[in-house]
Design a protein around this motif. Structure first.
Motif, PDB file in Angstrom:
ATOM      1  N   GLY A   7       0.955  -1.119  -0.430  1.00  0.00           N
ATOM      2  CA  GLY A   7       0.557   0.150  -0.103  1.00  0.00           C
ATOM      3  C   GLY A   7       0.559   1.204   0.407  1.00  0.00           C
ATOM      4  O   GLY A   7       2.215   1.254  -0.300  1.00  0.00           O
ATOM      5  N   ASP A  52      -0.265   3.936   1.963  1.00  0.00           N
ATOM      6  CA  ASP A  52      -0.040   4.793   3.485  1.00  0.00           C
ATOM      7  C   ASP A  52      -0.505   3.780   4.260  1.00  0.00           C
ATOM      8  O   ASP A  52      -1.019   2.734   4.111  1.00  0.00           O
ATOM      9  CB  ASP A  52      -1.014   5.702   3.922  1.00  0.00           C
ATOM     10  CG  ASP A  52      -2.560   4.960   3.244  1.00  0.00           C
ATOM     11  OD1 ASP A  52      -3.077   5.088   4.334  1.00  0.00           O
ATOM     12  OD2 ASP A  52      -3.057   4.937   2.389  1.00  0.00           O
ATOM     13  N   SER A  88      -4.559   2.793   5.417  1.00  0.00           N
ATOM     14  CA  SER A  88      -4.615   1.959   4.787  1.00  0.00           C
ATOM     15  C   SER A  88      -4.471   0.560   4.625  1.00  0.00           C
ATOM     16  O   SER A  88      -5.639  -0.688   4.346  1.00  0.00           O
ATOM     17  CB  SER A  88      -4.825   2.314   3.275  1.00  0.00           C
ATOM     18  OG  SER A  88      -4.989   3.885   3.067  1.00  0.00           O
ATOM     19  N   VAL A 111      -8.890  -3.902  -1.686  1.00  0.00           N
ATOM     20  CA  VAL A 111      -8.877  -1.986  -1.484  1.00  0.00           C
ATOM     21  C   VAL A 111      -9.055  -1.767  -0.102  1.00  0.00           C
ATOM     22  O   VAL A 111     -10.461  -1.300  -0.232  1.00  0.00           O
ATOM     23  CB  VAL A 111      -9.044  -2.292  -3.126  1.00  0.00           C
ATOM     24  CG1 VAL A 111      -8.772  -0.517  -2.541  1.00  0.00           C
ATOM     25  CG2 VAL A 111      -8.335  -3.161  -4.062  1.00  0.00           C
ATOM     26  N   GLU A 166      -9.087   2.355   1.726  1.00  0.00           N
ATOM     27  CA  GLU A 166      -8.590   3.843   1.732  1.00  0.00           C
ATOM     28  C   GLU A 166      -8.674   4.178   2.737  1.00  0.00           C
ATOM     29  O   GLU A 166      -9.739   4.477   3.780  1.00  0.00           O
ATOM     30  CB  GLU A 166      -8.585   4.551   0.283  1.00  0.00           C
ATOM     31  CG  GLU A 166      -9.052   6.122   1.132  1.00  0.00           C
ATOM     32  CD  GLU A 166      -9.397   6.488  -0.211  1.00  0.00           C
ATOM     33  OE1 GLU A 166      -8.880   7.346  -0.762  1.00  0.00           O
ATOM     34  OE2 GLU A 166     -10.586   6.415  -0.882  1.00  0.00           O
ATOM     35  N   GLY A 167      -7.538   4.472   3.939  1.00  0.00           N
ATOM     36  CA  GLY A 167      -7.648   4.960   5.327  1.00  0.00           C
ATOM     37  C   GLY A 167      -8.582   4.139   5.372  1.00  0.00           C
ATOM     38  O   GLY A 167      -8.098   2.646   6.010  1.00  0.00           O
ATOM     39  N   LEU A 194     -12.809  -0.788   0.209  1.00  0.00           N
ATOM     40  CA  LEU A 194     -13.619  -0.083  -1.336  1.00  0.00           C
ATOM     41  C   LEU A 194     -14.231  -1.409  -1.712  1.00  0.00           C
ATOM     42  O   LEU A 194     -15.477  -1.749  -2.899  1.00  0.00           O
ATOM     43  CB  LEU A 194     -12.625   0.356  -1.835  1.00  0.00           C
ATOM     44  CG  LEU A 194     -12.261   1.905  -1.050  1.00  0.00           C
ATOM     45  CD1 LEU A 194     -10.917   2.302  -1.948  1.00  0.00           C
ATOM     46  CD2 LEU A 194     -13.257   3.082  -0.771  1.00  0.00           C
ATOM     47  N   THR A 210      -8.791   3.262  -9.168  1.00  0.00           N
ATOM     48  CA  THR A 210      -9.866   4.385  -8.643  1.00  0.00           C
ATOM     49  C   THR A 210      -8.399   5.126  -7.558  1.00  0.00           C
ATOM     50  O   THR A 210      -8.358   6.453  -7.903  1.00  0.00           O
ATOM     51  CB  THR A 210     -10.761   4.314  -8.764  1.00  0.00           C
ATOM     52  OG1 THR A 210     -11.583   4.433  -9.043  1.00  0.00           O
ATOM     53  CG2 THR A 210     -11.311   6.074  -7.174  1.00  0.00           C
ATOM     54  N   LEU A 211      -7.747   4.896  -7.202  1.00  0.00           N
ATOM     55  CA  LEU A 211      -6.529   4.820  -5.995  1.00  0.00           C
ATOM     56  C   LEU A 211      -5.990   5.316  -6.342  1.00  0.00           C
ATOM     57  O   LEU A 211      -4.539   6.192  -5.793  1.00  0.00           O
ATOM     58  CB  LEU A 211      -6.796   4.088  -5.448  1.00  0.00           C
ATOM     59  CG  LEU A 211      -7.975   3.909  -4.206  1.00  0.00           C
ATOM     60  CD1 LEU A 211      -7.147   2.679  -3.242  1.00  0.00           C
ATOM     61  CD2 LEU A 211      -8.191   5.076  -3.434  1.00  0.00           C
TER      62      LEU A 211
END
Length: 108
Positions: A4, A6, A9, A25, A27-28, A32, A64-65
């Motif tokens: 990843g 970060d 995530s 997947v 995010e934070g 997702l 998307t990321l």
């Protein structure tokens, strides 16, 4: 294996361990997309249509990321497959598969 951009995530993705293996997947703190792979962490017991749908969602979420590879999960899978030469990531560290030796991570 967790890959990843970060820490938060990656921690979120790693915590989805209740799936008994699979692809995620995150995010934070938000997941997702996910694809449980409950058979040895490699295969699904679900119908192929459900697996394909979940995999497509994973790909869309990764792109998307910012993922630029056509299929980042396939690339990630091969980076850990210890039987394919040359350098591979394992639970023991980085391994030189040709020499069957651990590779130091730091230059002395």
């Amino acid at each position: 294996m967790v890959i990843g951009a970060d820490d938060r995530s990656m921690m979120t993705a790693a915590r989805v361990g209740s799936m008994r293996g699979g692809l995620v997947v995150a995010e934070g703190e938000q997941v997702l997309a996910r694809l449980p792979l409950s058979v040895a962490g490699l295969m699904s017991d679900q119908p192929i249509e459900a697996v394909r749908g979940s995999y497509d969602q994973l790909l869309r979420a990764a792109h998307t990321l910012g993922a630029t590879l056509h299929d980042p999960f396939m690339a990630m899978s091969f980076s850990a497959l210890e039987v394919i030469p040359h350098l591979k990531l394992t639970d023991l560290g980085l391994v030189d598969v040709d020499e069957f030796k651990l590779v130091p991570l730091w230059v002395e």
